[in-house]
Motif scaffolding. Structure first.
Motif, PDB file in Angstrom:
ATOM      1  N   ARG A 157       0.793  -1.232   0.000  1.00  0.00           N
ATOM      2  CA  ARG A 157       0.000   0.000   0.000  1.00  0.00           C
ATOM      3  C   ARG A 157       0.825   1.282   0.000  1.00  0.00           C
ATOM      4  O   ARG A 157       0.323   2.338  -0.395  1.00  0.00           O
ATOM      5  N   GLN A 158       2.064   1.215   0.469  1.00  0.00           N
ATOM      6  CA  GLN A 158       2.828   2.446   0.684  1.00  0.00           C
ATOM      7  C   GLN A 158       4.119   2.432  -0.126  1.00  0.00           C
ATOM      8  O   GLN A 158       5.057   1.705   0.206  1.00  0.00           O
ATOM      9  N   PRO A 159       4.220   3.238  -1.174  1.00  0.00           N
ATOM     10  CA  PRO A 159       5.456   3.270  -1.952  1.00  0.00           C
ATOM     11  C   PRO A 159       6.656   3.743  -1.139  1.00  0.00           C
ATOM     12  O   PRO A 159       7.791   3.376  -1.433  1.00  0.00           O
ATOM     13  N   GLU A 160       6.406   4.551  -0.089  1.00  0.00           N
ATOM     14  CA  GLU A 160       7.516   5.025   0.748  1.00  0.00           C
ATOM     15  C   GLU A 160       8.223   3.862   1.429  1.00  0.00           C
ATOM     16  O   GLU A 160       9.452   3.852   1.567  1.00  0.00           O
ATOM     17  N   SER A 161       7.459   2.861   1.880  1.00  0.00           N
ATOM     18  CA  SER A 161       8.075   1.734   2.581  1.00  0.00           C
ATOM     19  C   SER A 161       8.926   0.903   1.623  1.00  0.00           C
ATOM     20  O   SER A 161       9.970   0.363   2.017  1.00  0.00           O
ATOM     21  N   VAL A 162       8.514   0.799   0.371  1.00  0.00           N
ATOM     22  CA  VAL A 162       9.300   0.076  -0.619  1.00  0.00           C
ATOM     23  C   VAL A 162      10.611   0.809  -0.877  1.00  0.00           C
ATOM     24  O   VAL A 162      11.685   0.198  -0.948  1.00  0.00           O
ATOM     25  N   LYS A 163      10.542   2.117  -0.999  1.00  0.00           N
ATOM     26  CA  LYS A 163      11.747   2.900  -1.251  1.00  0.00           C
ATOM     27  C   LYS A 163      12.716   2.815  -0.075  1.00  0.00           C
ATOM     28  O   LYS A 163      13.934   2.715  -0.259  1.00  0.00           O
ATOM     29  N   GLN A 164      12.180   2.835   1.164  1.00  0.00           N
ATOM     30  CA  GLN A 164      13.039   2.707   2.338  1.00  0.00           C
ATOM     31  C   GLN A 164      13.803   1.389   2.303  1.00  0.00           C
ATOM     32  O   GLN A 164      14.996   1.343   2.591  1.00  0.00           O
ATOM     33  N   ALA A 165      13.106   0.310   1.952  1.00  0.00           N
ATOM     34  CA  ALA A 165      13.765  -0.990   1.875  1.00  0.00           C
ATOM     35  C   ALA A 165      14.769  -1.030   0.727  1.00  0.00           C
ATOM     36  O   ALA A 165      15.836  -1.641   0.843  1.00  0.00           O
ATOM     37  N   ALA A 166      14.451  -0.371  -0.382  1.00  0.00           N
ATOM     38  CA  ALA A 166      15.309  -0.420  -1.568  1.00  0.00           C
ATOM     39  C   ALA A 166      16.634   0.287  -1.357  1.00  0.00           C
ATOM     40  O   ALA A 166      17.660  -0.138  -1.905  1.00  0.00           O
ATOM     41  N   VAL A 167      16.652   1.365  -0.587  1.00  0.00           N
ATOM     42  CA  VAL A 167      17.897   2.123  -0.416  1.00  0.00           C
ATOM     43  C   VAL A 167      18.662   1.690   0.840  1.00  0.00           C
ATOM     44  O   VAL A 167      19.729   2.227   1.128  1.00  0.00           O
ATOM     45  N   ALA A 168      18.144   0.714   1.585  1.00  0.00           N
ATOM     46  CA  ALA A 168      18.758   0.323   2.858  1.00  0.00           C
ATOM     47  C   ALA A 168      20.022  -0.500   2.647  1.00  0.00           C
ATOM     48  O   ALA A 168      20.155  -1.247   1.672  1.00  0.00           O
ATOM     49  N   ASP A 169      20.950  -0.349   3.590  1.00  0.00           N
ATOM     50  CA  ASP A 169      22.120  -1.221   3.661  1.00  0.00           C
ATOM     51  C   ASP A 169      21.894  -2.366   4.643  1.00  0.00           C
ATOM     52  O   ASP A 169      22.528  -3.414   4.543  1.00  0.00           O
ATOM     53  N   ARG A 170      21.025  -2.146   5.610  1.00  0.00           N
ATOM     54  CA  ARG A 170      20.627  -3.160   6.586  1.00  0.00           C
ATOM     55  C   ARG A 170      19.117  -3.064   6.752  1.00  0.00           C
ATOM     56  O   ARG A 170      18.564  -1.962   6.883  1.00  0.00           O
ATOM     57  N   ILE A 171      18.431  -4.212   6.777  1.00  0.00           N
ATOM     58  CA  ILE A 171      16.994  -4.251   7.023  1.00  0.00           C
ATOM     59  C   ILE A 171      16.754  -5.014   8.316  1.00  0.00           C
ATOM     60  O   ILE A 171      17.176  -6.166   8.448  1.00  0.00           O
ATOM     61  N   VAL A 172      16.100  -4.362   9.272  1.00  0.00           N
ATOM     62  CA  VAL A 172      15.787  -4.993  10.553  1.00  0.00           C
ATOM     63  C   VAL A 172      14.336  -5.454  10.508  1.00  0.00           C
ATOM     64  O   VAL A 172      13.423  -4.646  10.351  1.00  0.00           O
ATOM     65  N   LEU A 173      14.141  -6.752  10.637  1.00  0.00           N
ATOM     66  CA  LEU A 173      12.801  -7.330  10.595  1.00  0.00           C
ATOM     67  C   LEU A 173      12.269  -7.410  12.022  1.00  0.00           C
ATOM     68  O   LEU A 173      12.710  -8.245  12.816  1.00  0.00           O
TER      69      LEU A 173
END
Length: 402
Positions: A157-173
Motif C-alpha cells: 500500500r505504501q510506496p515510501e516503505s518500498v523505497k526505504q527498503a530499496a535504499v537500505a544497507d541493513r533491514i531490521v525485521l
C-alpha cells in the motif's frame, strides 16, 4: 551527477577520518521506536550520538543520567541522545562543535532517525551536499525497519516503505515474535527481491546486536581496509536475477528485469502465501498476498552489470549523468567497482538517487577479477534500458559492453 562530474578518480582518498553517520528509517508502526529504545540502553552504543525527533517518542525519562543541554541527554549506556533543533544541519554542526570543545562526551559515530513517512534520500543529500557537514561526517549506511507481521501489507500500500527498503544497507525485521513463520519467510523473500544485497536481520522486541547495524560502508574498521566484496555483494544481485529468470523462490518474476521481457501476465503467483487460501475465512489470521501486478515493489529492479574491458572515465560520467537525467528519482541506488582506462587501480563509485559520493581509488584490486561490476536498484527502469544507454555513451552506438 555534479559530485562525480569533473572529479578525477586518481586523486580520491581510500579512507576517511570523518565520523560515520547511519540513517535509521522505517514506516509508521514498523518498530523503529522500539528498536531505538533498545539501542539507547545498550552498552554497545557507548560513544554513539543518536539524533531523534523528540524525547517523548522513545520514553527516555527513566534512563537519563545527566542532561547535557536543553536538547541533549546522556544515557546510562554512555550513548548521547539529542533531538533535532532547527534542522539537521544545525543539529549536526552543534553536536560536532560541542564535541570539539569538550562540552559533551566524545563520540565515534552518529545515528539519525527519520520520521515514519520520511524518504531517507534528503538526509543523505544533506550529509553529502553541505560543505561543513561533508568535511566532518560521512554516510555509513541506511538502516530500515520492517514489521514482520504487517510489512507485506505496507509494501503493498505504501510506496515510501518500498523505497526505504530499496535504499537500505541493513533491514531490521521487527515483531518476528508475533508474525507467523510462513509470513516471515515470505516477507524476507520479498525484501531480498527488492534489495538483494541488504542483510535482513530479525529482531524481537527491538533486541539486536548493534554491531550488525553499523560499518555498512566500503571501509572495514576491523581490517582497517576497504572490503569491496562485503560492500558490493554483486553475487546477491546475480542470484536474485537467476531466481527471477527461472521462476524459483517466491515466484516474484520481474524484480531483476523488465516484466515485458517474458511476454506473460503476472497474476496470483505468490503460491507460498496461498497454502491455506482455499480453506481460510476472513478471520483466519493468515496474510493472503495476491500478486498484484500494480503493487509497488513489482516496479523495483535490482540487477548487476559486468563489463570485461576497462571503461573510459569520462564516458562513464557521461553515462551516469544521462541516466540521472533520464531516470530522475527512479534511480534509487548505484554501487560500482570500476576498471577505468586512466588507472591501473580500481575505482569505487556509490550513489543514492542523483547524489554521488566522491569516487574512491583503492590501493589494490580486491581479487584477480579485474572486471567492472555495477549494481543498480531502480524503479521502472530495467537493465533493458540501462545497458544500451551504457553501451551507447561509453563505447559508442552499437558496440557491446562486454
Amino acid at each position: 551527477m555534479q559530485i562525480l562530474s569533473g572529479e578525477s578518480p586518481l586523486s580520491a582518498p581510500a579512507a576517511s577520518p570523518r565520523l560515520p553517520v547511519s540513517v535509521l528509517t522505517g514506516f509508521l508502526g514498523s518498530g523503529k521506536t522500539t528498536l531505538l529504545q533498545a539501542l539507547l540502553h545498550n552498552p554497545a552504543m557507548a560513544r554513539t550520538a543518536v539524533v531523534i525527533n523528540e524525547f517523548g517518542e522513545v520514553g527516555l525519562d527513566h534512563l537519563l543520567v545527566a542532561k547535557a543541554s536543553e536538547n541533549m541527554v546522556l544515557m546510562d549506556s554512555g550513548c548521547l541522545c539529542c533531538t533535532i533543533r532547527g534542522d539537521l544541519v544545525d543539529t549536526l554542526r552543534d553536536l560536532f562543535l560541542k564535541r570539539v570543545k569538550g562540552e559533551i562526551p566524545d563520540f565515534d559515530r552518529v545515528v539519525v532517525e527519520t520520521t515514519g513517512l520520511a524518504d531517507p534520500a534528503p538526509i543523505i543529500h544533506t550529509l553529502m551536499s553541505d560543505p561543513l557537514l561533508a568535511a566532518r561526517f560521512r554516510l555509513d549506511g541506511v538502516i530500515a525497519t520492517v514489521d514482520a507481521a504487517h510489512g507485506s501489507l505496507q509494501l503493498d500500500r505504501q510506496p515510501e516503505s518500498v523505497k526505504q527498503a530499496a535504499v537500505a544497507d541493513r533491514i531490521v525485521l521487527t515483531k518476528t515474535d508475533v508474525a507467523t513463520p510462513a509470513a516471515t519467510v515470505a516477507l524476507m523473500q520479498r525484501l531480498a527481491a527488492i534489495n538483494p544485497a541488504a542483510p535482513v536481520i530479525p529482531a524481537a522486541h527491538g533486541q539486536i546486536d548493534p554491531a550488525k547495524l553499523f560499518d555498512a560502508g566500503l571501509y572495514n574498521p576491523e581490517t582497517k581496509s576497504p572490503d569491496v566484496a562485503r560492500w558490493l555483494r554483486e553475487e546477491a544481485y546475480r542470484d536474485q536475477q537467476a531466481k527471477a529468470e527461472h521462476g524459483h523462490g517466491d515466484h516474484d518474476h520481474g524484480h531483476g528485469h523488465d516484466h515485458d521481457e517474458h511476454g506473460h501476465d503476472h497474476h496470483d503467483h505468490g503460491h507460498d502465501d496461498h497454502e491455506h487460501g482455499e480453506h481460510c475465512g476472513a478471520d483466519c489470521g493468515h496474510e493472503h498476498h495476491h500478486h498484484d501486478a500494480n503493487r509497488h515493489d513489482d516496479h523495483i529492479r535490482a540487477f548487476c552489470m559486468v563489463i570485461d574491458r576497462p571503461v573510459p572515465w569520462n564516458g562513464f560520467v557521461d553515462f551516469m549523468e544521462a541516466l540521472i537525467a533520464q531516470a530522475s528519482d527512479n534511480l534509487l541506488r548505484v554501487k560500482g567497482l570500476l576498471n577505468v582506462q586512466e588507472s591501473e587501480l580500481p575505482v569505487v563509485v556509490h550513489g543514492v538517487q542523483h547524489m554521488f559520493h566522491p569516487p574512491v581509488r583503492l590501493e589494490d584490486w580486491p581479487s584477480d577479477d579485474h572486471r567492472t561490476k555495477l549494481v543498480f536498484i531502480t524503479r521502472d527502469v530495467g537493465q533493458a534500458v540501462i545497458e544500451p544507454l551504457f553501451n551507447g555513451l561509453v563505447w559508442g552506438e552499437g558496440k557491446p559492453a562486454a
